[in-house]
Write an enzyme that holds these catalytic residues in place. Structure first.
Site, PDB file in Angstrom:
ATOM      1  N   LYS A 117       0.821  -1.214   0.000  1.00 49.19           N
ATOM      2  CA  LYS A 117       0.000   0.000   0.000  1.00 49.19           C
ATOM      3  C   LYS A 117       0.855   1.265   0.000  1.00 49.19           C
ATOM      4  O   LYS A 117       0.589   2.203  -0.747  1.00 49.19           O
ATOM      5  CB  LYS A 117      -0.936   0.022   1.222  1.00 49.19           C
ATOM      6  CG  LYS A 117      -1.919  -1.128   1.266  1.00 49.19           C
ATOM      7  CD  LYS A 117      -2.869  -1.036   2.447  1.00 49.19           C
ATOM      8  CE  LYS A 117      -2.210  -1.041   3.813  1.00 49.19           C
ATOM      9  NZ  LYS A 117      -1.521  -2.297   4.147  1.00 49.19           N
ATOM     10  N   ARG A 143      -9.403   1.926   8.915  1.00 42.51           N
ATOM     11  CA  ARG A 143      -9.064   0.535   9.231  1.00 42.51           C
ATOM     12  C   ARG A 143     -10.185  -0.186   9.947  1.00 42.51           C
ATOM     13  O   ARG A 143     -10.084  -1.379  10.208  1.00 42.51           O
ATOM     14  CB  ARG A 143      -7.800   0.488  10.092  1.00 42.51           C
ATOM     15  CG  ARG A 143      -6.584   0.877   9.286  1.00 42.51           C
ATOM     16  CD  ARG A 143      -5.333   0.418   9.923  1.00 42.51           C
ATOM     17  NE  ARG A 143      -4.196   0.784   9.101  1.00 42.51           N
ATOM     18  CZ  ARG A 143      -2.980   0.362   9.296  1.00 42.51           C
ATOM     19  NH1 ARG A 143      -2.729  -0.456  10.280  1.00 42.51           N
ATOM     20  NH2 ARG A 143      -2.006   0.741   8.510  1.00 42.51           N
ATOM     21  N   ARG A 169      11.326  -6.631   4.531  1.00 45.50           N
ATOM     22  CA  ARG A 169      11.358  -5.192   4.822  1.00 45.50           C
ATOM     23  C   ARG A 169      12.039  -4.936   6.162  1.00 45.50           C
ATOM     24  O   ARG A 169      12.770  -3.952   6.318  1.00 45.50           O
ATOM     25  CB  ARG A 169       9.931  -4.635   4.840  1.00 45.50           C
ATOM     26  CG  ARG A 169       9.868  -3.147   5.116  1.00 45.50           C
ATOM     27  CD  ARG A 169       8.465  -2.617   5.022  1.00 45.50           C
ATOM     28  NE  ARG A 169       7.713  -2.864   6.235  1.00 45.50           N
ATOM     29  CZ  ARG A 169       6.437  -2.504   6.419  1.00 45.50           C
ATOM     30  NH1 ARG A 169       5.773  -1.924   5.433  1.00 45.50           N
ATOM     31  NH2 ARG A 169       5.816  -2.738   7.542  1.00 45.50           N
ATOM     32  N   ARG A 199      12.043  -1.842  10.896  1.00 51.08           N
ATOM     33  CA  ARG A 199      10.810  -1.448  11.577  1.00 51.08           C
ATOM     34  C   ARG A 199      10.592  -2.333  12.797  1.00 51.08           C
ATOM     35  O   ARG A 199      10.689  -3.561  12.737  1.00 51.08           O
ATOM     36  CB  ARG A 199       9.602  -1.602  10.628  1.00 51.08           C
ATOM     37  CG  ARG A 199       9.506  -0.565   9.545  1.00 51.08           C
ATOM     38  CD  ARG A 199       8.393   0.439   9.748  1.00 51.08           C
ATOM     39  NE  ARG A 199       7.099  -0.138  10.025  1.00 51.08           N
ATOM     40  CZ  ARG A 199       6.075  -0.153   9.186  1.00 51.08           C
ATOM     41  NH1 ARG A 199       6.203   0.341   7.981  1.00 51.08           N
ATOM     42  NH2 ARG A 199       4.924  -0.670   9.543  1.00 51.08           N
ATOM     43  N   ARG A 218      -0.549  -8.402  13.450  1.00 54.06           N
ATOM     44  CA  ARG A 218      -1.084  -7.345  12.593  1.00 54.06           C
ATOM     45  C   ARG A 218      -1.994  -7.920  11.507  1.00 54.06           C
ATOM     46  O   ARG A 218      -3.023  -7.324  11.168  1.00 54.06           O
ATOM     47  CB  ARG A 218       0.059  -6.530  11.973  1.00 54.06           C
ATOM     48  CG  ARG A 218       0.716  -5.611  13.001  1.00 54.06           C
ATOM     49  CD  ARG A 218       2.051  -5.064  12.546  1.00 54.06           C
ATOM     50  NE  ARG A 218       1.970  -4.404  11.257  1.00 54.06           N
ATOM     51  CZ  ARG A 218       2.961  -4.396  10.372  1.00 54.06           C
ATOM     52  NH1 ARG A 218       4.084  -5.014  10.611  1.00 54.06           N
ATOM     53  NH2 ARG A 218       2.816  -3.758   9.240  1.00 54.06           N
TER      54      ARG A 218
END
Length: 196
Positions: free
Chosen positions: A15, A90, A130, A136, A147
C-alpha cells in the site's frame, strides 16, 4: 472532480509503495497515517508518546485519535485536487467517520477504493524482508502475524462496506511493483472517466 482515493489491504500488500507512486503520478498528497504517527514518535511529541506502545505492539491507534489526525490533514490546502489515503480507514467506525469528514470538507463520495489483495504467506515474507532493510520495530514474525490477525478481524469488513457502494476495485498485489502500478493506473483512468 478531486481524485480522492483510499487504499485497503493487509500489511505487506504494498500500500505504501503504490500510494507514493499514485501520489507522485497524480500530483496529490500521499496521506499515510502510520507514517504520520511514526513521525510523531520520532519527534517525541505528546501524540507520539501516546501512540508509541500501540504501534510497537502492532495494534490500531484508537479511532478518535486517528480520525482527529486525518480530519486535520485532509483539511489542508494541498488536498484540493485529491489525496491517496493509506492506512485509514481501518475499521467500520473509521470509514463512517471518513464519510462525515468528507461531507464536512465539502468533498462528497470517494472516487475509488483500491483493495490490494495478497495471500498472508506472501505478506509475511515481504514484511520479514522489509524488516531487514528498514528495521521497523513492528516487523517481527509474532507482530506481523498479530497485525494480519487484526487486519482480518477489524479491516476486512471494509471491503464489503465499499463494495456495496460500488467504488471498490480489487488489485492483485502479489506481483512486481511495476505490474501492480500498471493495473492501478488503468483502474484510476477508468474511475475518472466514470465520474467526469
Amino acid at each position: 472532480m478531486p481524485l480522492d482515493i483510499v487504499i485497503l489491504g493487509p500489511p505487506g500488500a504494498g500500500k505504501g509503495t503504490q500510494g507514493k507512486l499514485i501520489a507522485a503520478d497524480a500530483g496529490i498528497p500521499h496521506v499515510n497515517t502510520g507514517d504520520m504517527f511514526r513521525a510523531e514518535c520520532a519527534a517525541g511529541t505528546e501524540l507520539g508518546e501516546r501512540v508509541r506502545s500501540i504501534l510497537d505492539d502492532g495494534d490500531l491507534v484508537p479511532d478518535e485519535l486517528t480520525i482527529e489526525v486525518v480530519r486535520a490533514r485532509l483539511g489542508q490546502d494541498d488536498t484540493a485536487d485529491g489525496f491517496v489515503l493509506d492506512g485509514f480507514p481501518r475499521t467500520l467506525a473509521q470509514a463512517e467517520a471518513l464519510d462525515r469528514v468528507l461531507v464536512e470538507i465539502d468533498r462528497g463520495e470517494l472516487c475509488v477504493v483500491l483493495d490490494f489483495q495478497i495471500p498472508d504467506e506472501a505478506a509475511v515474507q515481504r514484511l520479514l524482508g522489509r524488516a531487514g532493510v528498514e528495521g521497523r520495530s513492528d516487523d517481527t514474525l509474532d507482530r506481523i502475524q498479530h497485525r494480519l490477525d487484526v487486519y482480518h478481524e477489524k479491516s476486512e469488513p471494509l471491503v464489503e462496506y465499499y463494495r456495496a457502494r460500488g467504488i471498490l476495485v480489487g488489485i492483485h498485489a502479489d506481483r512486481t511493483v511495476e505490474e501492480v502500478f500498471a493495473e492501478v493506473q488503468q483502474v484510476l483512468a477508468a474511475a475518472q472517466q466514470t465520474r467526469s
